[in-house]
Scaffold this active site. Structure first.
Site, PDB file in Angstrom:
ATOM      1  N   PHE A 184       0.873  -1.183   0.000  1.00 15.71           N
ATOM      2  CA  PHE A 184       0.000   0.000   0.000  1.00 15.71           C
ATOM      3  C   PHE A 184       0.902   1.223   0.000  1.00 15.71           C
ATOM      4  CE2 PHE A 184      -2.480   3.424   1.942  1.00 15.71           C
ATOM      5  CZ  PHE A 184      -3.590   3.395   1.115  1.00 15.71           C
ATOM      6  N   ASP A 199       9.450   2.621   1.223  1.00 18.25           N
ATOM      7  CA  ASP A 199       8.274   3.302   1.754  1.00 18.25           C
ATOM      8  C   ASP A 199       8.243   3.014   3.246  1.00 18.25           C
ATOM      9  OD1 ASP A 199       5.798   4.043   2.698  1.00 18.25           O
ATOM     10  OD2 ASP A 199       4.668   3.247   1.005  1.00 18.25           O
ATOM     11  N   LYS A 228       3.189  10.124   8.326  1.00 21.85           N
ATOM     12  CA  LYS A 228       2.531   9.673   9.570  1.00 21.85           C
ATOM     13  C   LYS A 228       3.266  10.148  10.828  1.00 21.85           C
ATOM     14  CE  LYS A 228       0.096   5.643   7.651  1.00 21.85           C
ATOM     15  NZ  LYS A 228      -1.306   5.758   8.022  1.00 21.85           N
TER      16      LYS A 228
HETATM   17  C1  LIG Z   1       3.016   2.165   3.749  1.00 19.46           C
HETATM   18  C2  LIG Z   1       2.175   3.365   3.423  1.00 19.46           C
HETATM   19  N1  LIG Z   1       2.544   4.147   2.383  1.00 19.46           N
HETATM   20  C3  LIG Z   1       1.846   5.244   2.047  1.00 19.46           C
HETATM   21  C4  LIG Z   1       0.703   5.607   2.746  1.00 19.46           C
HETATM   22  C5  LIG Z   1      -0.046   6.834   2.336  1.00 19.46           C
HETATM   23  O1  LIG Z   1       0.127   7.834   3.289  1.00 19.46           O
HETATM   24  P1  LIG Z   1      -0.942   9.014   3.424  1.00 19.46           P
HETATM   25  O2  LIG Z   1      -2.219   8.419   3.907  1.00 19.46           O
HETATM   26  O3  LIG Z   1      -0.318   9.972   4.410  1.00 19.46           O
HETATM   27  O4  LIG Z   1      -1.076   9.632   2.059  1.00 19.46           O
HETATM   28  C6  LIG Z   1       0.280   4.821   3.826  1.00 19.46           C
HETATM   29  C7  LIG Z   1      -0.949   5.178   4.577  1.00 19.46           C
HETATM   30  O5  LIG Z   1      -1.520   4.394   5.294  1.00 19.46           O
HETATM   31  C8  LIG Z   1       1.030   3.669   4.171  1.00 19.46           C
HETATM   32  O6  LIG Z   1       0.667   2.885   5.190  1.00 19.46           O
END
Ligand SMILES: Cc1ncc(COP(=O)(O)O)c(C=O)c1O
Length: 269
Positions: free
Chosen positions: A130, A215, A244
């Site tokens: 994700f 990520d 986050k």
């Molecule tokens: C691993 C990962 N990457 C990217 C994101 C996207 O982040 P945002 O919700 O701040 O756009 C999330 C959000 O849950 C995530 O868990």
């Protein structure tokens, strides 16, 4: 108008919280809940931490916004702190994790472009990933439930099975620019990628002239006991998206890069 004025994109619990104190949340009726969700891995300092509240209210009373056309000493200082604490030489700040990923994806493509390889734009990702909900990051995540109905999928993402490094190697073509991976897959089920696999991915990138993008939006900022999850493996990326926990609830993210990986991102692009 049906229901609330908000888009019906979340199945919300019928609870409204009025305030938070550390690990506790208090509803508008005075009921106290111990918060195990932490804003979906966001509230790294708990709720209403005095240091964070003081920093934000102090700044809000002084100056809110000037754009990136001027020097912002506090932004520069945070960038330097991230550089001092990581593999990175350069930082680009964003408002969210998805935007940090967009920056990493764009940086990788531009890197190949300025190094004389405009044909290299594809990025290898892993099943269960994700990476956010923008058009490019739903394509990177590759999950049908997030892609359905949003028109043509953004081109350039090739997905292989989770932790299948042989498949990742086979997926490399002359058009591949980078490999993108969560060192600990979050939404995919809190699945850590074995150290050996991260090392093999790093070697693949080095051998084929690809950039390695981590990520760490969910697994970074102390969640695994080190500042970043990849530190356990001793493998560093060329680009990394974070968000986050870095804002503790204030909407922010960042894309971290080596000098080389950021080479394509120049004024005006
Ligand atoms: C691993 C990962 N990457 C990217 C994101 C996207 O982040 P945002 O919700 O701040 O756009 C999330 C959000 O849950 C995530 O868990």
């Amino acid at each position: 108008m049906s229901g609330s004025a908000l888009y019906e994109t979340f199945a919300r619990a019928p609870l409204a919280f009025d305030r938070g104190e550390g690990t506790w949340l208090v509803t508008d009726k005075g009921e106290r809940y111990l918060d195990f969700a932490g804003g979906i891995a966001v509230n790294s300092l708990g709720h209403s931490h005095p240091h964070l509240v003081a920093a934000l209210t102090g700044q809000a009373a002084k100056l809110w916004h000037v754009s990136n056309l001027y020097e912002i000493p506090e932004q520069r200082r945070l960038g330097e702190r991230l550089v001092d604490a990581t593999f990175a030489d350069k930082v680009f700040f964003t408002n969210s994790g998805a935007e940090a990923l967009e920056c990493a994806i764009k940086s990788a493509r531009r890197y190949q472009f300025v190094k004389g390889h405009p044909e290299r734009f594809r990025i290898i990702t892993f099943e269960g990933a994700f990476h956010g909900r923008t058009l490019a990051t739903i394509a990177a995540g590759g999950q049908y439930k997030y892609l359905e109905g949003f028109g043509p999928k953004v081109e350039g993402f090739d997905q292989v099975a989770f932790d299948d490094i042989d498949a990742a190697e086979k997926a490399i073509t002359p058009e591949t620019a980078a490999i993108l991976i969560e060192p600990v897959q979050g939404e995919g089920g809190i699945r850590p990628v074995p150290t050996q696999s991260l090392k093999r991915i790093r070697q693949l990138c080095d051998r084929h002239g690809l950039l390695l993008i981590f990520d760490e939006v969910l697994c970074g900022i102390g969640r695994t006991g080190k500042l970043f999850a990849h530190e356990w493996a001793g493998v560093t990326p060329d680009l990394m998206a974070i968000a986050k926990g870095i804002g503790g609830g204030f909407p922010m993210g960042a894309c971290l890069a080596t000098d080389d990986a950021a080479a394509g991102m120049t004024a005006g692009v």
